[in-house]
Design an enzyme around this catalytic site. Sequence first.
Site, PDB file in Angstrom:
ATOM      1  N   TYR A  26       0.814  -1.228   0.000  1.00 41.84           N
ATOM      2  CA  TYR A  26       0.000   0.000   0.000  1.00 41.84           C
ATOM      3  C   TYR A  26       0.844   1.272   0.000  1.00 41.84           C
ATOM      4  O   TYR A  26       2.037   1.237   0.209  1.00 41.84           O
ATOM      5  CB  TYR A  26      -1.056   0.006   1.088  1.00 41.84           C
ATOM      6  N   GLU A  27       0.168   2.380  -0.284  1.00 42.38           N
ATOM      7  CA  GLU A  27       0.799   3.689  -0.522  1.00 42.38           C
ATOM      8  C   GLU A  27       1.775   3.658  -1.694  1.00 42.38           C
ATOM      9  O   GLU A  27       2.777   4.376  -1.710  1.00 42.38           O
ATOM     10  CB  GLU A  27       1.502   4.203   0.751  1.00 42.38           C
ATOM     11  N   GLY A  28       1.466   2.838  -2.679  1.00 40.82           N
ATOM     12  CA  GLY A  28       2.345   2.677  -3.842  1.00 40.82           C
ATOM     13  C   GLY A  28       3.234   1.472  -3.624  1.00 40.82           C
ATOM     14  O   GLY A  28       4.079   1.471  -2.722  1.00 40.82           O
TER      15      GLY A  28
END
Length: 589
Positions: free
Chosen positions: A440-442
């Site tokens: 997550y978050e890229g």
Amino acid sequence: MHSYHAPLADMQFLLFEFLKVQDLGNAMPAYAEATPDVVAAILEEAGKFCSNVLQPLNRIGDEEGCKLENGIVRTPTGFKQAYQDFVAGGWPGLACDTEHGGQGLITPVNFAFMEMISSANMSFGLMPLLTHGAYHALKAHGSNELKQAYLAKMVAGIWPGTMNLTEPHCGTDLSLLKTRAEPQGHGSYTLHGTKIFITAGDHDLAENIVHLVLARLPDAPPGVKGISLFLCPKFLPNAAGEVGTRNAVSVGALEKKMGIHGSPTCVMNYDGATAWLVGQPHKGLAAMFTMMNAARLAVGIQGLGIGEMAYQSAASYAKSRLQMRAPSGALHTDKPADPIIVHPDIRRMLMRTRAMNEGCRALAMWTAVELDVSMHHPDAERRLQAQDLVALMTPVVKSLLTDHGFAAANDAVQVHGGHGYIRDWGVEQLSRDVRITQIYEGTNGIQALDLVARKLPAENGRLLNRFMLLLDEVTQGSDPLLAPLVKAASDLKTTAQWLDAAASTNPNERPAAATDFLRLFGLVAIGYMWAKIVKTVDAEPDHTDAGFAQTKRETARFYMSRILPETSALAVAIKSGADGIMATPIEAF
């Protein structure tokens, strides 16, 4: 189940001897307030809160999970009281501006607290992580009216925040985003669409939730240049600024996940929900990246936190578990066997985790200082230098620290053997919880692409050159300990040059090299930290406990001799080119 003890000695060493944050007080007032006594007291209380309140709930959260009942998400037993204690202690606003009710403490202290929370209870820690990012995005881009209505309550923790980007058909590629915003006059909009994978999208911990949502206006151009950012609360504020009527935003479902069961991951439905524009129309992605960049650094800290808990668990078990005799002969003749910590392969795993933990913590703290400098230092050139370094290090901190967290959890399971694979000791939960941090978050692959395709070529290579100058400075001298770092720095420089040349003729070269190059760069960055740590303990022997200093130097030696040489293999792999990856036809897969 192992108990958690915050690494306070290492954190204070990094702050006041390694980074010398006290010396920045003349340039940045917040640093003048962060005296050793004040910070030591805060970190000690933070450690107690995490050990005594949050860690006992970690297993409960994993086993109970969250439940969706009549449209409301119910959190695990004890989470609500813990959150009330968290708010009562003023912890949500630790590093927020005093004008909004925060304590105004420096970012590296907040990073230390975030690490403790992640070690003790990562699921719980997701709440303040996203609220802090939402606060920064609203502070930077929101109107005065929105700031006045929401910031103080977000800082207090009574109206926590979320980030709503992903949709069922698009994740990384936000150009495909479909959620739409219709203007209603009087400055408000209605949102229509569905978002997925929304961390803490709903819960029973706080009276309201502030959603930051990406959506398209009716006149939006296609692609990412047509995305706007909106603020959409769960409950609309009334005339007094308190919780009013329920907004048209609801939870469609809770995701069933591999880990972080104590944190609700929601499908959010926006069915004409009232919202307000944050920032300029069609400029929402830039505004959201204020939050994303903060969140990416914070996710790296999560990986570090799990790495620390994995190390403490594995080291404790290795010192107590009796199996076989030491290769050099029995060391505990009064016992039927020696503890497994005498065995070199167990030591290898423990030393690797320790060396990476302490190096990653130094990198995170150093980046936190540079982040503060980039925003608050009075000298414009120093701010620009810090901006370059933070931009360069953000994908590295996110990826390297989370890759390490997963590796550390995996090694902790291995040290425990069969006992690590069952639930009793708690380390299998660490491996499940930390796995999401690489996604997550890229995803870490996206972070690697950001590094090689954006950060390296930016400003004609200025960002990388900033770091190479720092490397040159720290490797001056005759200390043989630093010889591997000199070689690794050369690997980094020559590989970056090769990649720049190769990418000019083959567009696949940068993405093919990305993950390996980020790891190569990250290992050199950690080596840079260890070189500075050794110089610190050697330069100030009177300020450092002799045993502490010796352990630091031995850990540095392990890192330089056993981990850092991996850069040579990574350089060879990168320079082999993209064809080995791309030559196989799609039909063969």
